[in-house]
Design a protein around this motif. Sequence first.
Motif, PDB file in Angstrom:
ATOM      1  N   ASN A 186     -10.977   1.370  -0.451  1.00 52.67           N
ATOM      2  CA  ASN A 186     -10.228   1.779  -1.640  1.00 52.67           C
ATOM      3  C   ASN A 186      -8.726   1.583  -1.459  1.00 52.67           C
ATOM      4  O   ASN A 186      -7.980   1.556  -2.447  1.00 52.67           O
ATOM      5  N   HIS A 187      -8.282   1.458  -0.219  1.00 51.73           N
ATOM      6  CA  HIS A 187      -6.857   1.294   0.078  1.00 51.73           C
ATOM      7  C   HIS A 187      -6.496  -0.160   0.396  1.00 51.73           C
ATOM      8  O   HIS A 187      -5.352  -0.438   0.783  1.00 51.73           O
ATOM      9  N   ASP A 188      -7.459  -1.054   0.269  1.00 53.83           N
ATOM     10  CA  ASP A 188      -7.234  -2.485   0.516  1.00 53.83           C
ATOM     11  C   ASP A 188      -6.735  -2.725   1.934  1.00 53.83           C
ATOM     12  O   ASP A 188      -5.774  -3.455   2.162  1.00 53.83           O
ATOM     13  N   VAL A 189      -7.396  -2.095   2.901  1.00 52.31           N
ATOM     14  CA  VAL A 189      -7.054  -2.290   4.315  1.00 52.31           C
ATOM     15  C   VAL A 189      -8.326  -2.537   5.107  1.00 52.31           C
ATOM     16  O   VAL A 189      -9.429  -2.164   4.687  1.00 52.31           O
ATOM     17  N   VAL A 190      -8.172  -3.159   6.270  1.00 53.72           N
ATOM     18  CA  VAL A 190      -9.254  -3.287   7.240  1.00 53.72           C
ATOM     19  C   VAL A 190      -8.728  -2.730   8.557  1.00 53.72           C
ATOM     20  O   VAL A 190      -7.785  -3.280   9.140  1.00 53.72           O
ATOM     21  N   PRO A 191      -9.284  -1.635   9.035  1.00 49.03           N
ATOM     22  CA  PRO A 191      -8.791  -1.016  10.272  1.00 49.03           C
ATOM     23  C   PRO A 191      -9.240  -1.785  11.503  1.00 49.03           C
ATOM     24  O   PRO A 191     -10.062  -2.704  11.431  1.00 49.03           O
ATOM     25  N   ASP A 192      -8.686  -1.380  12.641  1.00 48.83           N
ATOM     26  CA  ASP A 192      -9.091  -1.943  13.927  1.00 48.83           C
ATOM     27  C   ASP A 192     -10.254  -1.180  14.538  1.00 48.83           C
ATOM     28  O   ASP A 192     -11.039  -1.735  15.303  1.00 48.83           O
ATOM     29  N   ILE A 193     -10.331   0.097  14.205  1.00 50.80           N
ATOM     30  CA  ILE A 193     -11.404   0.968  14.685  1.00 50.80           C
ATOM     31  C   ILE A 193     -11.846   1.852  13.525  1.00 50.80           C
ATOM     32  O   ILE A 193     -11.014   2.364  12.772  1.00 50.80           O
ATOM     33  N   VAL A 194     -13.153   2.044  13.386  1.00 51.51           N
ATOM     34  CA  VAL A 194     -13.696   2.953  12.378  1.00 51.51           C
ATOM     35  C   VAL A 194     -14.539   4.004  13.087  1.00 51.51           C
ATOM     36  O   VAL A 194     -15.389   3.669  13.931  1.00 51.51           O
ATOM     37  N   LYS A 208      -1.805   1.099   3.168  1.00 50.85           N
ATOM     38  CA  LYS A 208      -1.588  -0.325   3.422  1.00 50.85           C
ATOM     39  C   LYS A 208      -0.226  -0.552   4.067  1.00 50.85           C
ATOM     40  O   LYS A 208      -0.100  -1.293   5.057  1.00 50.85           O
ATOM     41  N   LYS A 209       0.799   0.106   3.566  1.00 48.09           N
ATOM     42  CA  LYS A 209       2.133  -0.049   4.147  1.00 48.09           C
ATOM     43  C   LYS A 209       2.213   0.598   5.526  1.00 48.09           C
ATOM     44  O   LYS A 209       2.871   0.079   6.428  1.00 48.09           O
ATOM     45  N   ALA A 210       1.542   1.728   5.684  1.00 55.38           N
ATOM     46  CA  ALA A 210       1.550   2.399   6.987  1.00 55.38           C
ATOM     47  C   ALA A 210       0.859   1.536   8.041  1.00 55.38           C
ATOM     48  O   ALA A 210       1.359   1.401   9.173  1.00 55.38           O
ATOM     49  N   CYS A 246      -0.049   8.460  -9.414  1.00 51.85           N
ATOM     50  CA  CYS A 246       0.089   8.129  -7.992  1.00 51.85           C
ATOM     51  C   CYS A 246      -1.175   8.140  -7.151  1.00 51.85           C
ATOM     52  O   CYS A 246      -1.116   7.766  -5.977  1.00 51.85           O
ATOM     53  N   ARG A 247      -2.310   8.552  -7.692  1.00 52.91           N
ATOM     54  CA  ARG A 247      -3.498   8.564  -6.836  1.00 52.91           C
ATOM     55  C   ARG A 247      -4.677   7.850  -7.498  1.00 52.91           C
ATOM     56  O   ARG A 247      -4.754   7.723  -8.716  1.00 52.91           O
ATOM     57  N   ASP A 248      -5.577   7.398  -6.669  1.00 54.55           N
ATOM     58  CA  ASP A 248      -6.745   6.645  -7.102  1.00 54.55           C
ATOM     59  C   ASP A 248      -7.868   7.621  -7.438  1.00 54.55           C
ATOM     60  O   ASP A 248      -8.747   7.879  -6.637  1.00 54.55           O
ATOM     61  N   SER A 249      -7.805   8.170  -8.637  1.00 49.33           N
ATOM     62  CA  SER A 249      -8.781   9.164  -9.065  1.00 49.33           C
ATOM     63  C   SER A 249      -8.913   9.128 -10.575  1.00 49.33           C
ATOM     64  O   SER A 249      -7.925   8.861 -11.275  1.00 49.33           O
ATOM     65  N   GLU A 274      -7.671   9.701   7.642  1.00 54.15           N
ATOM     66  CA  GLU A 274      -8.840   9.770   6.776  1.00 54.15           C
ATOM     67  C   GLU A 274      -8.512   9.005   5.493  1.00 54.15           C
ATOM     68  O   GLU A 274      -7.355   8.914   5.103  1.00 54.15           O
ATOM     69  N   SER A 275      -9.514   8.499   4.839  1.00 59.12           N
ATOM     70  CA  SER A 275      -9.273   7.807   3.570  1.00 59.12           C
ATOM     71  C   SER A 275      -8.970   8.800   2.458  1.00 59.12           C
ATOM     72  O   SER A 275      -8.178   8.523   1.551  1.00 59.12           O
ATOM     73  N   ILE A 276      -9.620   9.932   2.480  1.00 56.58           N
ATOM     74  CA  ILE A 276      -9.288  11.113   1.685  1.00 56.58           C
ATOM     75  C   ILE A 276      -9.426  12.280   2.648  1.00 56.58           C
ATOM     76  O   ILE A 276     -10.443  12.406   3.331  1.00 56.58           O
TER      77      ILE A 276
END
Length: 446
Positions: free
Chosen positions: A271-279, A237-239, A173-176, A220-222
């Motif tokens: 790593n989560h295949d997303v692009v946020p609106d604010i970083v 991504k779903k969130a 379940c995790r990217d590690s 946070e990403s992690i």
Amino acid sequence: MRQERLSPALFLYYKSPVMLNQGHMQWIWDHTGKRYLDMYAGIVTVSVGHCHPKVNQAAREQMDKLWHTTNIYMHPRIHEYAEKLTERLPGNLKVCFFCNSGSEANDLAMLMAKLYTGATDIISLRNAYHGINGCTVGLCGVGSWKFMVPGISGIHHTMNPDPYKGLWGGSHCRDSPVQTQRQCSCETNQCQATNQYIEQLQEIFKYSLPKKRIAAFFAESIQGVGGTVQFTKGYLKKAFEMVRERGGLCVSDEVQTGFVRTGSHYWGFQNHDVVPDIVTMAKGIGNGYPLAAVVTTPEISKTLSEATFFNTFGGNPVACAVGSTVLDIIDEEKHMENCNRIGKHLLDQLAKLRDEFEIVGDVRGKGLMIGVELVTSKESKNPLPVSDMNDIFEDCKEMGLIIGKGGESGNVFRIKPPMCITQADADFCVAVMRKAFSNYVQRTNN
């Protein structure tokens, strides 16, 4: 002097505190001349190395030219740096607001999200940490960081999608490079646990939020301070999709995971295949120099024009010179490749400690963002008592290794070194931790 002149809220690591007076790259020295391998990097802040000669040179040269001016005047450094920084971000993330700390950056991101959406409700995750000033402490999902005073209204915490200690998740379940030993029936890229955690987020939308619109979702990403907790695959991504359907903005806190630390991308959110609106970003952005930034789209950035907005030190010439040089060093010294290669090696070696010792419940992370969770037993997953953690922690320090602590119960060793470390450094770290664990087992068995 510390007890009399500094805030009593400030705490110290170690029974015998370390008094530091020098640093170079991955090494620090105390006042006696003893050398330590710094695998914590000043709380994930020294990104390219203590007193890196190129960073020092850039700071000195800028100090001799122009030490400080506010951004109500034009000066080349701030404009050059903003262009260089935004070139490293995807999509339309092209406008920078410079400030001085991660807490300040997240506070500004909260304000911008509220202004842009016209809404006030914000979602963050349990176990999250986004700073502890008057506003961002509300985003914080760890009780030990909260005071007995009312926080700002409109903050909602959803269930943390933790595949190790959460209700759902397991070994796929995790990217590690290292998965939890908890079993699950998920197939590759089909994380069933994510769907269950998303259902919990839907509950927040259904029962706790207005139907019309929300302001933002922070993640946070992690999770850093929370103990290097990784989310189930596909959760963010779903969130993000759900938040945007409700008119909200998605904010990625890259204070600890940014600037190639995860080894596979420049930013953790990639790593989560997303692009946020604010970083939001800080810590490693300046290699220890007080510097932070909020980067967003031109449309969102315009919200701050509705009133007078200003930051005395944001975009300081020396800070921008330092930040710009850090970006150059990351590329020139191939830190992304180093984080990936050394990180995988270090995680693989730490996983062997999990197999050797009953007290090592989980090893996790990506690149050089690593956590080792200590427990009373693998079956119970109960946190190792604080006194026992401190004994092991002290033992590592005595053998010349500096690491951090985190997690809600303080039972996760945080390994997040300067990104210049070598494989020999990684092996030394593991050897010291193995010896410290062995010493602990021997003490408890006697």
